[in-house]
Design a protein around this motif. Structure first.
Motif, mmCIF file in Angstrom:
data_model
loop_
_atom_site.group_PDB
_atom_site.id
_atom_site.type_symbol
_atom_site.label_atom_id
_atom_site.label_comp_id
_atom_site.label_asym_id
_atom_site.label_seq_id
_atom_site.Cartn_x
_atom_site.Cartn_y
_atom_site.Cartn_z
ATOM 1 N N TRP A 104 0.833 -1.195 0.000
ATOM 2 C CA TRP A 104 0.000 0.000 0.000
ATOM 3 C C TRP A 104 0.870 1.247 0.000
ATOM 4 C CZ3 TRP A 104 -3.858 -2.182 -1.692
ATOM 5 C CH2 TRP A 104 -4.522 -3.246 -1.081
ATOM 6 N N PHE A 105 1.986 1.213 0.737
ATOM 7 C CA PHE A 105 2.908 2.353 0.736
ATOM 8 C C PHE A 105 3.380 2.651 -0.686
ATOM 9 C CE2 PHE A 105 3.758 1.983 5.394
ATOM 10 C CZ PHE A 105 3.688 3.328 5.700
ATOM 11 N N MET A 106 3.795 1.621 -1.399
ATOM 12 C CA MET A 106 4.338 1.816 -2.740
ATOM 13 C C MET A 106 3.264 2.277 -3.719
ATOM 14 S SD MET A 106 6.999 -1.386 -3.082
ATOM 15 C CE MET A 106 7.696 -0.779 -4.609
ATOM 16 N N LEU A 107 2.049 1.774 -3.571
ATOM 17 C CA LEU A 107 0.979 2.161 -4.479
ATOM 18 C C LEU A 107 0.477 3.578 -4.209
ATOM 19 C CD1 LEU A 107 -1.112 -1.146 -4.611
ATOM 20 C CD2 LEU A 107 0.355 -0.197 -6.407
ATOM 21 N N ILE A 108 0.396 3.954 -2.944
ATOM 22 C CA ILE A 108 -0.148 5.261 -2.588
ATOM 23 C C ILE A 108 0.878 6.373 -2.761
ATOM 24 C CG2 ILE A 108 -1.089 6.630 -0.676
ATOM 25 C CD1 ILE A 108 -2.368 4.059 0.377
ATOM 26 N N LYS A 111 4.507 9.860 -5.795
ATOM 27 C CA LYS A 111 5.640 10.735 -6.086
ATOM 28 C C LYS A 111 6.988 10.018 -5.969
ATOM 29 C CE LYS A 111 6.231 12.579 -1.394
ATOM 30 N NZ LYS A 111 6.254 13.798 -0.562
ATOM 31 N N SER A 112 7.004 8.871 -5.310
ATOM 32 C CA SER A 112 8.256 8.126 -5.147
ATOM 33 C C SER A 112 8.337 6.886 -6.035
ATOM 34 C CB SER A 112 8.429 7.712 -3.667
ATOM 35 O OG SER A 112 8.532 8.845 -2.837
ATOM 36 N N TRP A 113 7.391 6.750 -6.952
ATOM 37 C CA TRP A 113 7.401 5.573 -7.820
ATOM 38 C C TRP A 113 8.709 5.432 -8.586
ATOM 39 C CZ3 TRP A 113 1.874 5.338 -10.440
ATOM 40 C CH2 TRP A 113 0.949 4.894 -9.475
ATOM 41 N N LYS A 114 9.270 6.551 -9.026
ATOM 42 C CA LYS A 114 10.506 6.473 -9.816
ATOM 43 C C LYS A 114 11.656 5.891 -9.003
ATOM 44 C CE LYS A 114 11.940 11.250 -8.863
ATOM 45 N NZ LYS A 114 12.345 12.547 -9.475
ATOM 46 N N TYR A 115 11.575 6.020 -7.658
ATOM 47 C CA TYR A 115 12.598 5.427 -6.799
ATOM 48 C C TYR A 115 12.274 3.968 -6.485
ATOM 49 C CZ TYR A 115 14.016 10.275 -6.108
ATOM 50 O OH TYR A 115 14.420 11.573 -6.307
ATOM 51 N N TYR A 116 11.010 3.702 -6.137
ATOM 52 C CA TYR A 116 10.639 2.356 -5.751
ATOM 53 C C TYR A 116 10.825 1.357 -6.895
ATOM 54 C CZ TYR A 116 8.378 4.561 -1.723
ATOM 55 O OH TYR A 116 8.114 5.274 -0.583
ATOM 56 N N PHE A 117 10.520 1.803 -8.113
ATOM 57 C CA PHE A 117 10.570 0.894 -9.262
ATOM 58 C C PHE A 117 11.785 1.147 -10.156
ATOM 59 C CE2 PHE A 117 6.048 1.489 -8.136
ATOM 60 C CZ PHE A 117 5.742 0.187 -7.777
ATOM 61 N N SER A 122 15.056 -4.443 -6.444
ATOM 62 C CA SER A 122 14.179 -3.958 -5.386
ATOM 63 C C SER A 122 12.760 -4.478 -5.573
ATOM 64 C CB SER A 122 14.181 -2.419 -5.373
ATOM 65 O OG SER A 122 13.333 -1.932 -4.361
ATOM 66 N N VAL A 123 12.266 -4.398 -6.802
ATOM 67 C CA VAL A 123 10.931 -4.911 -7.106
ATOM 68 C C VAL A 123 10.879 -6.416 -6.878
ATOM 69 C CG1 VAL A 123 9.165 -5.175 -8.884
ATOM 70 C CG2 VAL A 123 10.506 -3.063 -8.754
ATOM 71 N N VAL A 296 19.106 3.087 -3.584
ATOM 72 C CA VAL A 296 18.377 3.815 -4.625
ATOM 73 C C VAL A 296 17.670 5.035 -4.095
ATOM 74 C CG1 VAL A 296 16.501 3.647 -6.289
ATOM 75 C CG2 VAL A 296 18.075 1.735 -6.011
ATOM 76 N N VAL A 297 17.052 4.922 -2.894
ATOM 77 C CA VAL A 297 16.214 6.000 -2.400
ATOM 78 C C VAL A 297 17.053 7.033 -1.671
ATOM 79 C CG1 VAL A 297 14.210 6.561 -0.993
ATOM 80 C CG2 VAL A 297 14.326 4.366 -2.159
ATOM 81 N N PRO A 298 16.936 8.318 -2.007
ATOM 82 C CA PRO A 298 17.722 9.364 -1.364
ATOM 83 C C PRO A 298 17.423 9.466 0.118
ATOM 84 C CG PRO A 298 16.682 10.176 -3.373
ATOM 85 C CD PRO A 298 16.079 8.844 -3.087
ATOM 86 N N GLU A 299 18.413 9.816 0.907
ATOM 87 C CA GLU A 299 18.248 10.010 2.352
ATOM 88 C C GLU A 299 17.239 11.092 2.629
ATOM 89 O OE1 GLU A 299 19.475 9.395 6.490
ATOM 90 O OE2 GLU A 299 19.847 8.295 4.647
#
Length: 301
Positions: A104-108, A111-117, A122-123, A296-299
């Motif tokens: 749910w975090f990743m879907l909602i 704005k961070s999709w470009k980092y998560y995916f 990671s996926v 991948v994800v910025p601090e």
């Protein structure tokens, strides 16, 4: 990663993992919403009293408004769903369903999709972790004697709770005029007060037998107040302020492992071969996901 951050992650990984069992013990003596109300209100009053003693005053109405929304979503509705569901499903099953939160975090968090995916590993970690949950969940159901209406409702309530928990977590990231401790104390206090109001509407005060509450339930309540509500919740809110939500939500992959170990070592629950395989797969998925999230994800995103 700094020692303080590691300690905070350990708190939400280990302490929250054991609170699933703690809730099951507490429910042997307390109705669900009285339990929630006593747990959160007491924790909130303790923190508020200490902060006011130190000189901080909870005077900003907009801060109270924002923390009230977060408190109701995360505590009254999120943990409230968990507590209500554990009347019908085991603590281990509740922990497994709670592991839906990272998805749910990743879907909602659009704005961070470009980092998560951004990275396939990671996926892949998320997919592997979810596969482990399915294995674990399937084997857990296999040892149960059927799927009655109460258990069905329990699972549905748990899924609903994971969604509102995530919504509350995102809302709690918005800055306020108060300190982190003040935000947490207000969330706990409001979440507890609303829970007590629900307990009154449900007639729980008329059915509770104070004299028959076992010592184990009182002990579990104390543990839930000081460790589950104050220490772990404070760690969670602080981590949300400095780390990506999907990274913080990985506690929901570790919590089932801790919940099973706690159930086995403390409550004498049996661990099946399928559950052991599921746990192993979950660990692999979490390891992959965490590794790539840190890279991948910025601090502080």
């Amino acid at each position: 990663m700094k020692l303080k951050e590691i300690s905070a992650f350990l708190c939400i990984y280990i302490i929250w993992g054991t609170t699933f069992l703690g809730i099951s013990y507490a429910l042997k003596g307390f109705p669900p919403f009285i339990l929630l109300g006593l747990r959160f209100t007491t924790a909130g009053v303790l923190l508020l009293s200490w902060l006011m003693y130190k000189g901080e005053r909870p005077v900003h109405l907009d801060t109270w408004k924002q923390n009230s929304i977060s408190g109701v979503l995360i505590l009254t509705m999120g943990i409230g769903s968990l507590t209500y569901a554990e009347q019908y499903i085991s603590s281990t099953e509740a922990a497994i369903v709670a592991a839906l939160e990272p998805f749910w975090f990743m879907l909602i968090d659009k704005k961070s999709w470009k980092y998560y995916f951004a990275n396939k590993i990671s996926v892949l970690g998320i997919i592997i972790g979810f596969a482990g949950l399915l294995i674990f969940f399937k084997d857990s159901l296999a040892v149960q004697a059927g799927m009655d209406h109460g258990r069905t409702v329990g699972f549905m309530v748990m899924v609903f709770g994971t969604i509102v928990w995530v919504l509350g977590a995102f809302h709690s990231k918005k800055p306020t005029k108060a300190s982190l401790l003040m935000n947490v104390s207000q969330q706990l206090f409001i979440g507890g007060v609303i829970s007590l109001a629900i307990a009154s509407m449900k007639g729980e005060w008329q059915i509770i037998n104070w004299g028959a509450i076992p010592l184990a339930s009182w002990s579990a309540l104390v543990y839930l107040i000081f460790f589950g509500s104050i220490l772990a919740h404070l760690s969670f809110i602080w981590l949300l302020s400095i780390k990506p939500p999907a990274m913080v939500s990985t506690h929901t992959f570790i919590n089932p492992i801790v919940a099973v170990l706690a159930g086995t070592l403390i409550a004498g629950e049996a661990l099946t071969g399928g559950q052991a395989i599921g746990i192993t797969v979950i660990v692999v998925g979490v390891a992959l996901n965490n590794l790539m999230q840190f890279r991948v994800v910025p601090e502080g995103n």
